[in-house]
Design an enzyme around this catalytic site. Structure first.
Site, PDB file in Angstrom:
ATOM      1  N   CYS A  78       0.803  -1.222   0.000  1.00 30.22           N
ATOM      2  CA  CYS A  78       0.000   0.000   0.000  1.00 30.22           C
ATOM      3  C   CYS A  78       0.834   1.270   0.000  1.00 30.22           C
ATOM      4  O   CYS A  78       0.349   2.337  -0.370  1.00 30.22           O
ATOM      5  CB  CYS A  78      -0.944   0.002   1.207  1.00 30.22           C
ATOM      6  SG  CYS A  78      -2.284  -1.204   1.092  1.00 30.22           S
ATOM      7  N   ALA A  79       2.090   1.189   0.428  1.00 28.77           N
ATOM      8  CA  ALA A  79       2.965   2.365   0.428  1.00 28.77           C
ATOM      9  C   ALA A  79       3.560   2.635  -0.944  1.00 28.77           C
ATOM     10  O   ALA A  79       4.214   3.672  -1.143  1.00 28.77           O
ATOM     11  CB  ALA A  79       4.088   2.181   1.446  1.00 28.77           C
TER      12      ALA A  79
END
Length: 351
Positions: free
Chosen positions: A140-141
């Site tokens: 997700c980063a």
């Protein structure tokens, strides 16, 4: 050296998954096998998600699938989203594909070797000597971290044109065999999508213009089990700890302050935080951690409502909405991902 955002675009796959229909299908497939399903089913209504999009149609999820099937769907759908997002960003920048000098491709939801920029090269018209930088494992980063990495590469080669493409197909990893709570939550939250951005040190022709400033990452020790993948014979199994909202409430502000201090800034200097909406509880936790009024992160909730959590590209979907709203000033793009890691990028949006 300042880096300019020349074009930003997003793309979604063809198959819409309304949340109420996802819940009914999950109940049909998982309910008889998972004793706690009814207790967890309320999460579908509480998620803040109205619909998501998938590279696979609903009927695909009715049958069991192993690694080969899952990855084939990831490759086919991912390449299509790569082309759609990249074409949109290039069009908005006014660039031709053969003008791109460096392509940064971010994806963590499957295995693509050769990676997507190579698979799409002929159809897109990339040059044979383009520099390829595929990045795996940021989860997700990845959208926020990828934006920072792409900007650093643009600074390293003044005059070059850098294309960032972030592609995730989460839905092929739907698991009906492991019967873990994390798999139910993943079914509640995750969808598929892609985003692309064109960057260079040329200040002319930008989107706004938007200047990409310093990037920063922070990794907490002893947090490997908070988020990630488990790998077995059937495919990828999500690791998604229930402690994420609480962890964000307790630790996120310190990481934000560290990222800002590294850029010579303070929280008071930021006009808008542009955050990855990992889930409704995560958005609320970030607002609490940063002492923001409830509802401040409206674009984050809107993206979550319309697209779900698409992993890495989600933060760039939020940025697209924030820019479309006419917001200006200094911003901080933020995301949390496996590691457990926070990624940040400072943005300056001119009026």
């Amino acid at each position: 050296m300042s880096v300019t955002l020349h074009g930003l675009a997003t793309a979604l796959p063809a198959h819409e998954l309304p949340q109420d229909l996802v819940r009914r299908n999950a109940e049909r497939i998982l309910g008889p096998r998972y004793p706690q399903f009814e207790r967890l089913a309320a999460s579908f209504a509480q998620s803040g998600i109205a619909r998501r999009w998938s590279v696979a149609p609903f009927e695909w999820f009715d049958e069991p699938h192993g690694w080969a099937d899952r990855n084939a769907v990831y490759l086919e759908g991912g390449e299509k989203m790569f082309r759609d997002a990249a074409t949109g960003a290039l069009d908005r920048a006014g660039w031709r594909a053969d003008e791109v000098d460096t392509i940064v491709t971010v994806s963590t939801t499957g295995i693509a070797t050769p990676s997507f920029e190579a698979r799409a090269a002929a159809a897109m018209g990339f040059r044979g000597d383009v520099t390829r930088v595929p990045i795996f494992g940021l989860g997700c980063a990845g959208g926020t971290a990828g934006l920072g990495i792409a900007a650093d590469l643009a600074r390293a080669r003044p005059g070059s044109k850098v294309l960032l493409v972030v592609v995730e197909a989460c839905t092929p990893s739907f698991r009906a065999d492991r019967l873990q709570k994390a798999d139910i939550i993943a079914t509640v939250l995750f969808g598929d999508g892609a985003a692309a951005a064109c960057l260079s040190c040329d200040a002319e022709g930008g989107s706004g213009p938007v200047a990409i400033g310093p990037a920063h990452q922070h990794m907490w020790p002893d947090t490997l089990r908070i988020m990630g993948w488990e790998v077995d014979d059937e495919g990828l199994g999500v690791v998604f700890d229930r402690a994420i909202p609480g962890f964000a409430t307790e630790h996120f502000a310190e990481a934000v302050d560290g990222a800002l201090a590294a850029a010579g800034l303070r929280r008071a200097d930021i006009d808008r935080f542009v955050c990855h909406p990992g889930g409704a509880k995560v958005v609320t936790a970030i607002e609490s951690a940063l002492s923001l009024a409830e509802g401040t992160l409206d674009a984050e909730r809107a993206v979550l409502r319309d697209c779900g959590n698409m992993s890495a590209p989600t933060a760039l979907f939020v940025l697209e909405r924030v820019l479309a709203s006419g917001a200006t000033g200094r911003m901080l793009a933020c995301a949390l991902g496996p590691g457990f890691t926070a990624a940040f990028v400072v943005l300056d949006v001119a009026a």
